[in-house]
Design a protein around this motif. Structure first.
Motif, PDB file in Angstrom:
ATOM      1  N   UNK A 178      -2.728 -15.035  -2.918  1.00  0.00           N
ATOM      2  CA  UNK A 178      -1.691 -14.674  -3.864  1.00  0.00           C
ATOM      3  C   UNK A 178      -2.359 -14.047  -5.075  1.00  0.00           C
ATOM      4  N   UNK A 179      -2.370 -12.720  -5.079  1.00  0.00           N
ATOM      5  CA  UNK A 179      -3.136 -12.026  -6.121  1.00  0.00           C
ATOM      6  C   UNK A 179      -2.519 -12.254  -7.495  1.00  0.00           C
ATOM      7  N   UNK A 183      -4.587 -13.575 -10.740  1.00  0.00           N
ATOM      8  CA  UNK A 183      -4.713 -12.799 -11.969  1.00  0.00           C
ATOM      9  C   UNK A 183      -4.157 -13.593 -13.143  1.00  0.00           C
ATOM     10  N   UNK A 184      -3.098 -14.383 -12.894  1.00  0.00           N
ATOM     11  CA  UNK A 184      -2.461 -15.098 -13.990  1.00  0.00           C
ATOM     12  C   UNK A 184      -3.268 -16.311 -14.425  1.00  0.00           C
ATOM     13  N   UNK A 185      -4.237 -16.759 -13.611  1.00  0.00           N
ATOM     14  CA  UNK A 185      -4.996 -17.951 -13.957  1.00  0.00           C
ATOM     15  C   UNK A 185      -5.863 -17.681 -15.183  1.00  0.00           C
TER      16      UNK A 185
END
Lengths: 228, 336
Positions: A178-179, A183-185
């Protein structure tokens, strides 16, 4: 004169390569001869002044369709001996059917003549000399035949969706990337500017933190419905 | 003299001279691009790069070429001999063939045809054959895997490239390359169509099999991919073909988005510089970015590559195509 010579040259190569498509022993060679045939057909279009069609033929058939075709044929494990097994038995039938088709075509073409008023009866008359191929096609395709054009597009779309639906297998248990989540991490990666020549000790750069005494347990059954 | 030049032989002689005048600089450019790449990569990695052969290593490309020529051409015993030797020639030929329609300046194209952009698109979509044929004819599993990867990759990225080209064509109203450049006299297309410019550039990276999309030759998993079995000149042709394709794609980007031979502004110091110089400078800028990307990004994983092509670029370019069409129509900017 040069145009006529070119026509006969390309037409001869076209027919020869079409024959080779059928007679070549190796299926990969067959596909390559098919590509050669496409090329010569494109050249014939060019001689006829249909430059747009020639380029589209190369882009669509040679650049996309034949690539996938070659792709599939290369991966197939074909037993040549088995393929040629029934040749003697089926050859007469094939010859008869081919002969009948050829005769029919010859009859149709032999008795065909243009009506005197054919030029006036055409739905879309020839555009003038200053109009390019692409423009002339666009004028007809997007005006008089726009609904048919859209319908053709819908047919292709339905065919595509149908192929995907028929071949798609939903494999349970696959773990997907789940890209967006990655990225949101936050705080997962950081860049630090360090002076050149300084070592790890002088800078006091943090080592990766010691792993926790007990690593957090990864549970596999949370996201997939739970019960098997 | 005039009488001779209008005979068929005269026309043939002129075309030959034009072809040489274009291809010789392109080939020299290819040779020096290999050096430039090594120099730029070296600078980015704080190394020196080749600096031994000739002043600043300027003779390095010729030393490499000589080395390639001296080596032995090896055809593997299980290989399909004719196709094996045909594949590198095809790759190189296609890379050269496309230059026939590139306008270096106004009226400076060998063939200024009406469907120029389609011709370029057609030729670039044929590039995959050299790779597939090489992979198959080598009769080696690594080469074959590389070829399969490349076929899927190039076909995927061509789709979004096609949509980008269509968007540009809508703003121009012609398929002719000279007309495309001339339509950018007011503003270069990379400003109004910036997202498409980015998509196009990334797609050209995938189309030329350059890092970070160099999976067909991924050396960490496939040794060298589709050209594992090649040596000597047949390898050199693949190598040169790749660099010639890079220059070609940069030229295409320049024509579609960076205003071809046009100066940045049509005022005094800029328009003294002749058009071809601007054209070459813009190509060099694109090529530098190609190398810069190679030095910066790690290689994509194969499923990520496919995801980017089909799930990101394709819907986005389709959406932008529709938006562009709507804006052009509503604002009345459609070209006649």
């Amino acid at each position: 004169m040069i145009a006529a010579l070119a026509f006969y040259l390309f037409a001869a190569i076209l027919i020869a390569s079409a024959v080779m498509v059928v007679t070549a022993r190796n299926p990969v060679h067959s596909v390559l001869f098919l590509i050669l045939a496409f090329f010569n057909a494109a050249a014939l279009f060019l001689i006829a002044g249909a430059e747009f069609l020639a380029m589209i033929l190369v882009i669509v058939y040679v650049g996309a369709v034949a690539v996938l075709f070659l792709f599939v044929v290369m991966m197939l494990d074909i037993d040549f001996a088995q393929l040629r097994e029934g040749f003697q038995r089926y050859a007469p039938f094939g010859a008869v059917i081919g002969g009948i088709l050829f005769l029919e075509l010859a009859f149709v073409l032999g008795s065909w003549s243009f009506a005197d008023s054919a030029d006036d009866l055409r739905l879309s008359p020839n555009p003038g000399a200053g109009v390019t191929n692409a423009e002339a096609l666009g004028r007809i395709l997007y005006t008089d035949y726009v609904y048919l054009f859209q319908a053709a597009g819908m047919v292709l779309l339905v065919a595509m969706i149908g192929a995907i639906v028929l071949t798609h297998r939903d494999r349970p248990g696959t773990r997907r990337q789940s890209i967006a989540d990655q990225v949101a991490r936050a705080n997962s990666i950081s860049l630090e500017k360090v002076p050149v020549g300084a070592g790890v000790k002088e800078l006091g750069i943090r080592r990766p933190p010691e792993p926790a005494a007990e690593p957090p347990r990864v549970t596999h059954d949370a996201g997939h419905g739970g019960h098997h | 003299m005039d009488g001779f030049l209008s005979t068929p032989i005269g026309i043939l002689a002129i075309t030959l001279a034009q072809t040489l005048a274009l291809l010789v600089p392109v080939l020299i450019g290819v040779a020096y691009l290999t050096l430039a790449e090594r120099k730029v990569l070296a600078a980015m990695q704080m190394r020196r790069g080749p600096n031994v052969v000739g002043p600043f290593g300027l003779l390095q490309p010729f030393a490499d070429a000589l080395k390639m020529l001296m080596k032995e051409t090896i055809v593997p015993s299980g290989a399909n001999r004719y196709l094996f030797l045909f594949a590198p020639m095809l790759t190189f030929m296609l890379a050269m063939l496309a230059w026939a329609v590139i306008p270096v300046n106004e009226g400076w194209a060998i063939a200024d045809i009406n469907v120029g952009i389609l011709y370029l698109f057609a030729i670039s979509s044929l590039g995959v054959y050299g790779i597939i044929i090489a992979g198959w004819a080598s009769n080696s599993k690594y080469a074959f895997l590389g070829a399969l990867r490349s076929a899927a990759q190039m076909v995927s990225y061509e789709v979004s490239m096609g949509f980008v080209i269509v968007t540009v064509l809508m703003c121009v109203g012609s398929l002719n390359l000279t007309a495309i450049v001339k339509a950018q006299e007011t503003v270069w297309f990379f400003i109004p169509l910036f997202p498409m410019f980015v998509i196009f550039f990334i797609s050209t990276l995938a189309e030329t099999n350059r890092a970070p999309f160099d999976l067909p030759e991924g050396e960490s998993e496939l040794v060298a991919g589709f050209f594992v079995e090649y040596s000597s000149m047949s390898f050199a042709l693949f190598f040169l073909g790749e660099y010639a394709n890079m220059i070609l794609m940069s030229a295409l980007t320049t024509i579609l988005f960076l205003g071809g031979w046009l100066p940045p502004m049509d005022i005094a110091p800029f328009n003294w510089v002749p058009g071809p110089i601007w054209f070459i400078l813009k190509i060099c800028l694109c090529l530098f970015t190609f190398i810069w990307v190679r030095a910066t990004f790690p290689r994509y994983r194969y499923d990520q590559l496919m995801r980017l092509g089909w799930k990101v670029f394709l819907p986005f370019s389709l959406l932008w195509l529709v938006i562009t069409a709507a804006v052009l129509k509503l604002a009345g900017w459609l070209p006649a």
